[in-house]
Scaffold this motif. Structure first.
Motif, PDB file in Angstrom:
ATOM      1  N   PRO A  45      -6.791  -6.636  -2.228  1.00  0.00           N
ATOM      2  CA  PRO A  45      -6.940  -5.805  -1.019  1.00  0.00           C
ATOM      3  C   PRO A  45      -6.641  -4.329  -1.237  1.00  0.00           C
ATOM      4  N   LEU A  46      -5.993  -3.978  -2.342  1.00  0.00           N
ATOM      5  CA  LEU A  46      -5.613  -2.584  -2.589  1.00  0.00           C
ATOM      6  C   LEU A  46      -6.283  -2.028  -3.843  1.00  0.00           C
ATOM      7  N   ARG A  47      -7.437  -2.527  -4.170  1.00  0.00           N
ATOM      8  CA  ARG A  47      -8.139  -2.127  -5.391  1.00  0.00           C
ATOM      9  C   ARG A  47      -8.230  -0.597  -5.481  1.00  0.00           C
ATOM     10  N   GLY A  48      -7.824  -0.064  -6.635  1.00  0.00           N
ATOM     11  CA  GLY A  48      -7.888   1.366  -6.897  1.00  0.00           C
ATOM     12  C   GLY A  48      -6.669   2.149  -6.444  1.00  0.00           C
ATOM     13  N   LEU A  49      -5.793   1.530  -5.673  1.00  0.00           N
ATOM     14  CA  LEU A  49      -4.607   2.232  -5.182  1.00  0.00           C
ATOM     15  C   LEU A  49      -3.427   2.016  -6.134  1.00  0.00           C
ATOM     16  N   GLY A  50      -2.399   2.834  -5.965  1.00  0.00           N
ATOM     17  CA  GLY A  50      -1.253   2.799  -6.863  1.00  0.00           C
ATOM     18  C   GLY A  50      -0.449   1.521  -6.751  1.00  0.00           C
ATOM     19  N   ALA A  51      -0.060   0.996  -7.906  1.00  0.00           N
ATOM     20  CA  ALA A  51       0.775  -0.203  -7.959  1.00  0.00           C
ATOM     21  C   ALA A  51       2.140   0.093  -8.565  1.00  0.00           C
ATOM     22  N   MET A  52       2.191   1.074  -9.483  1.00  0.00           N
ATOM     23  CA  MET A  52       3.456   1.485 -10.089  1.00  0.00           C
ATOM     24  C   MET A  52       3.497   3.006 -10.132  1.00  0.00           C
ATOM     25  N   THR A  53       4.691   3.538  -9.904  1.00  0.00           N
ATOM     26  CA  THR A  53       4.850   4.994  -9.940  1.00  0.00           C
ATOM     27  C   THR A  53       6.049   5.360 -10.796  1.00  0.00           C
ATOM     28  N   ARG A  54       6.065   6.631 -11.182  1.00  0.00           N
ATOM     29  CA  ARG A  54       7.168   7.161 -11.979  1.00  0.00           C
ATOM     30  C   ARG A  54       7.420   8.596 -11.534  1.00  0.00           C
ATOM     31  N   ARG A  55       8.692   8.929 -11.412  1.00  0.00           N
ATOM     32  CA  ARG A  55       9.057  10.304 -11.070  1.00  0.00           C
ATOM     33  C   ARG A  55      10.153  10.771 -12.001  1.00  0.00           C
ATOM     34  N   GLU A  56       9.925  11.914 -12.671  1.00  0.00           N
ATOM     35  CA  GLU A  56      10.967  12.551 -13.458  1.00  0.00           C
ATOM     36  C   GLU A  56      11.843  13.363 -12.516  1.00  0.00           C
ATOM     37  N   LEU A  57      13.128  13.151 -12.651  1.00  0.00           N
ATOM     38  CA  LEU A  57      14.070  13.841 -11.769  1.00  0.00           C
ATOM     39  C   LEU A  57      15.277  14.241 -12.599  1.00  0.00           C
ATOM     40  N   GLY A  58      15.424  15.535 -12.841  1.00  0.00           N
ATOM     41  CA  GLY A  58      16.495  15.976 -13.718  1.00  0.00           C
ATOM     42  C   GLY A  58      16.286  15.415 -15.103  1.00  0.00           C
ATOM     43  N   HIS A  90       0.857  -1.183   0.000  1.00  0.00           N
ATOM     44  CA  HIS A  90       0.000   0.000   0.000  1.00  0.00           C
ATOM     45  C   HIS A  90       0.893   1.232   0.000  1.00  0.00           C
ATOM     46  N   LEU A  91       0.827   2.012  -1.087  1.00  0.00           N
ATOM     47  CA  LEU A  91       1.661   3.214  -1.160  1.00  0.00           C
ATOM     48  C   LEU A  91       0.818   4.422  -1.533  1.00  0.00           C
ATOM     49  N   THR A  92       1.335   5.592  -1.183  1.00  0.00           N
ATOM     50  CA  THR A  92       0.715   6.865  -1.533  1.00  0.00           C
ATOM     51  C   THR A  92       1.755   7.731  -2.223  1.00  0.00           C
ATOM     52  N   PRO A  93       1.519   8.123  -3.469  1.00  0.00           N
ATOM     53  CA  PRO A  93       2.485   9.007  -4.149  1.00  0.00           C
ATOM     54  C   PRO A  93       2.547  10.371  -3.468  1.00  0.00           C
ATOM     55  N   THR A  94       3.729  10.941  -3.451  1.00  0.00           N
ATOM     56  CA  THR A  94       3.900  12.310  -2.950  1.00  0.00           C
ATOM     57  C   THR A  94       4.340  13.196  -4.112  1.00  0.00           C
ATOM     58  N   THR A  95       5.553  13.014  -4.588  1.00  0.00           N
ATOM     59  CA  THR A  95       6.014  13.791  -5.746  1.00  0.00           C
ATOM     60  C   THR A  95       6.095  12.942  -7.009  1.00  0.00           C
ATOM     61  N   SER A  96       5.680  11.701  -6.956  1.00  0.00           N
ATOM     62  CA  SER A  96       5.650  10.834  -8.138  1.00  0.00           C
ATOM     63  C   SER A  96       4.217  10.744  -8.656  1.00  0.00           C
ATOM     64  N   ARG A  97       4.062  10.183  -9.847  1.00  0.00           N
ATOM     65  CA  ARG A  97       2.716   9.968 -10.380  1.00  0.00           C
ATOM     66  C   ARG A  97       2.472   8.476 -10.568  1.00  0.00           C
ATOM     67  N   THR A  98       1.221   8.086 -10.408  1.00  0.00           N
ATOM     68  CA  THR A  98       0.843   6.687 -10.533  1.00  0.00           C
ATOM     69  C   THR A  98       0.720   6.321 -12.008  1.00  0.00           C
ATOM     70  N   THR A  99       1.370   5.236 -12.402  1.00  0.00           N
ATOM     71  CA  THR A  99       1.277   4.768 -13.788  1.00  0.00           C
ATOM     72  C   THR A  99       0.444   3.502 -13.924  1.00  0.00           C
ATOM     73  N   ALA A 100       0.146   2.833 -12.836  1.00  0.00           N
ATOM     74  CA  ALA A 100      -0.750   1.674 -12.845  1.00  0.00           C
ATOM     75  C   ALA A 100      -1.329   1.508 -11.452  1.00  0.00           C
ATOM     76  N   THR A 101      -2.579   1.054 -11.390  1.00  0.00           N
ATOM     77  CA  THR A 101      -3.244   0.815 -10.113  1.00  0.00           C
ATOM     78  C   THR A 101      -3.615  -0.654  -9.994  1.00  0.00           C
ATOM     79  N   PHE A 102      -3.956  -1.059  -8.778  1.00  0.00           N
ATOM     80  CA  PHE A 102      -4.461  -2.410  -8.567  1.00  0.00           C
ATOM     81  C   PHE A 102      -5.931  -2.457  -8.984  1.00  0.00           C
ATOM     82  N   SER A 103      -6.285  -3.414  -9.827  1.00  0.00           N
ATOM     83  CA  SER A 103      -7.658  -3.523 -10.313  1.00  0.00           C
ATOM     84  C   SER A 103      -8.538  -4.352  -9.397  1.00  0.00           C
ATOM     85  N   ASP A 104      -7.949  -5.178  -8.571  1.00  0.00           N
ATOM     86  CA  ASP A 104      -8.716  -5.961  -7.607  1.00  0.00           C
ATOM     87  C   ASP A 104      -7.815  -6.286  -6.425  1.00  0.00           C
TER      88      ASP A 104
END
Length: 682
Positions: free
Chosen positions: A558-571, A542-556
């Protein structure tokens, strides 16, 4: 590693030779057959202590001298072993205290090998005495090419729990932590009231009704590796003290996810990195595990050449079902190691034993003798390796992808009681390597302290423990244009095995721009779908993005609808996180997407997905493209150059038959379509 050459101008080929197990008249036949097979290197004396020193202080070396003289006359070099792997019965009888004690406090009986305690001063005395005697007798013998110190350190004696180890561990812990207050904080001994008030209270993590503190267990693994290394050093000092300057090494066991010792820490102590590897019959893609092991060995060697000290011609003897290798498999296995940096390939052993626990282990000379497929393939392989002499000393072309592996992260995960038993440390690194290997993408396997510059993609697959300074170096690398992928189960603890607070993955939380709240292991057989079509198994977070963006979520799940993959551009780069253990097919898809996005390509274009392509490059820039076809169909490779194995010349395309191999010495050729270089690319 000191940088000593593995070999000068030839690819090493041979085996462990154990003539003490046979009547002396067999030696004549063996030497004749070695010449027939093209053998140019053998290891001698590894398990011969009882023959070398049949009684305390009485050394019998005439037989060994005769063999060295005959090998020298036959132009066969010798890796002369110190015999400490197998102490003789007279020593075990006189000093039973040298034997291992297991975690239950039971003395391990003799009769096996590596049954000695690394902390035993008595054993070290006898082992170093034998090493010194051998060095004094043969340290300047012209046949001597390499000292082979001991055998597979830690393979059976990775940990001992005796009282002598307890005393040594207290001294080790005091040097590492300085004060008891520091030690108590590092190990978290306030939990369950385990705080130490005297150094004498510290004992090895022996078996109790509960597991030991993770910090204690992790430090004990470090201590045991250091003790084994101290013993290795002591034998080398004895060899040098007797006047020999010949390079020294020992054979590591970098295979099947094993970390009996910290190979990275040991690498600076050996003159040549040497490794043993045996494929696992139950693995239908065992050639991919072999590639991972060889890439790890090259990483331990700092990217330079290394030596395959042992592998098998056919079946081994220690697996539940010891499958014989099929036609051509021994050749492909050998060339796969050489493609990945080995400057030679030796087998265990030369002649198949008729007695002993390894009597059904394959050999260069099988039980059935020379009128066999194995012997014919051995001779053919010897002739081919002779043709690969120009490859020696070259290095494997730097990969664009690197995977980080750390024995101490492995030990930290083993020492903990993580929320599931379904994710062992090797799982994610091996799965990651295989995903790129299936696409023909080469991978360098690095230690977290290694230089990271120059890679396109760095992957941290389940790097449970983060070494000091790694996050800062990754941050700088990403800002400069590198791309980093971090998976679940990374950065959970620090180097004392303490969980890093503030949210998962603690060490990389700020870099990734997210905060993990909870770890949720899945039940056996349970799978969770992701919005991008991927499937997760075994573990989600179970994660919550802060400065990253979610690129995929859990579809079913215990974490349905929450972020599963994130990406952050840095430099100029990106850093991504996968908050799950992806199923193998899903990680394969992720690897494919990353290579396409980042423009990462195989060393050469090829048809089929079962062709292993690796390029080695000589100091003068000459490329040697290894093409090993593990598939059932012929493959075509885009290449210009001569196949060193057959003499055939490829002018743009080279064919590699099913189950076959080719090694092209590449050349630049001007053609009407443009200037093509040795990579077959315009």
């Amino acid at each position: 590693m000191s940088g000593a050459r593995v070999a000068e101008g030839m690819m090493l080929f041979g085996a462990d030779w154990n003539p003490e197990q046979w009547p002396e008249k067999v030696n004549d036949a063996d030497l004749r057959l070695m010449r027939e097979a093209g053998v140019n290197r053998v290891s001698l004396g590894m398990f011969a202590w009882s023959t070398i020193e049949p009684q305390d202080g009485r050394f019998e070396l005439d037989w060994l001298e005769r063999l060295l003289d005959r090998l020298d006359a036959a132009s066969i070099g010798v890796n002369l072993a110190t015999p400490s792997a197998a102490p003789p019965w007279w020593l075990l009888d006189a000093h039973p205290e040298i034997q291992l004690v297991d975690a239950q406090g039971r003395r391990v009986p003799g009769g096996g090998r590596l049954s000695w305690c690394p902390s035993s001063a008595v054993f070290r005395h006898y082992a170093t005495r034998a090493a010194a005697v051998l060095s004094e007798a043969f340290g300047r013998h012209p046949a001597l090419s390499l000292w082979h110190v001991g055998n597979e350190f830690g393979n059976e004696n990775a940990q001992c729990f005796c009282d002598e180890c307890a005393i040594a561990f207290r001294s080790w812990a005091r040097r590492r932590h300085t004060t008891l207050d520091t030690l108590n904080r590092a190990w978290g001994t306030a939990f369950w009231g385990h705080g130490y008030t005297a150094w004498s209270q510290i004992t090895p993590p022996r078996t109790t009704r509960n597991p030991p503190d993770p910090g204690l267990a992790l430090d004990y693994r470090r201590f045991c590796s250091d003790q084994l290394l101290a013993h290795y050093r002591a034998e080398v000092v004895a060899i040098r003290g007797a006047g020999s300057t010949v390079p020294a090494t020992t054979n590591f066991m970098i295979a099947q996810g094993a970390d009996a010792i910290d190979h990275h820490a040991w690498s600076a102590e050996v003159d040549v990195v040497a490794n043993d590897h045996y494929t696992v019959a139950a693995d239908p893609e065992r050639h991919r595990e072999l590639a991972f092991s060889a890439d790890r060995a090259r990483g331990v060697a700092g990217g330079g050449p290394w030596l395959l000290m042992e592998h098998s011609t056919s079946a081994v003897n220690w697996q539940p079902r010891n499958r014989a290798k099929g036609p051509g498999e021994m050749r492909r296995d050998t060339l796969s190691h050489i493609a990945r940096g080995a400057d030679g390939a030796l087998f265990f052993q030369w002649r198949a034993s008729t007695a002993g626990v390894e009597q059904f282990h394959s050999a260069m000379v099988p039980h059935a003798g020379v009128h066999t497929r194995v012997w014919r393939e051995v001779c053919e392989l010897g002739a081919e390796l002779a043709r690969l002499a120009p490859v020696t000393g070259s290095v494997v072309e730097r990969a664009e992808v690197a995977v980080l592996w750390d024995a101490q992260a492995h030990w930290a995960m083993d020492a903990a009681r993580p929320p599931t038993i379904d994710v062992a440390y090797p799982l994610l690194p091996e799965r990651t390597h295989r995903a790129f290997h299936r696409r023909g993408i080469r991978v360098d396997v690095l230690h977290p302290d290694d230089a990271l510059a120059g890679y396109r993609l760095i992957i941290l697959p389940g790097l449970y423990q983060a070494s000091a300074g790694l996050t800062e170096r990754l941050d700088a690398a990403v800002r400069s244009g590198m791309h980093v992928l971090i998976t679940a189960l990374s950065g959970i603890v620090d180097d004392t095995a303490r969980v890093i607070g503030g949210g998962y993955p603690g060490a990389f939380r700020e870099l990734l721009g997210l905060r993990g709240e909870e770890l949720l292991p899945l039940q056996p057989g349970q799978r969770v779908r992701l919005s991008d079509g991927s499937t997760a198994e075994r573990w989600v977070e179970h994660l919550t993005p802060t400065t990253s963006r979610t690129t995929a979520t859990f579809s079913d799940g215990p974490l349905r609808g929450l972020g599963a993959m994130t990406r952050r551009e840095l430099g100029a780069g990106t850093v991504r996180y996968v908050a799950a253990v992806l199923a193998e097919e899903s990680f394969d898809a992720l690897a494919g997407a990353l290579t396409a996005e980042l423009g990462i390509r195989p060393p050469a274009a090829a048809t089929g997905t079962a062709v292993d392509l690796v390029r080695r490059v000589a100091a003068d820039g000459t490329g040697f493209l290894f093409c090993i076809n593990h598939g059932a169909e012929e493959a075509e490779i885009a290449v210009y150059g001569e196949d060193l194995l057959t003499g055939r010349v490829a002018r743009g395309t080279g064919a590699v038959p099913a189950g076959g191999a080719a090694v092209f010495r590449e050349r630049r050729t001007s053609l009407s379509g443009g200037h093509h270089d040795e990579r077959g690319q315009s």
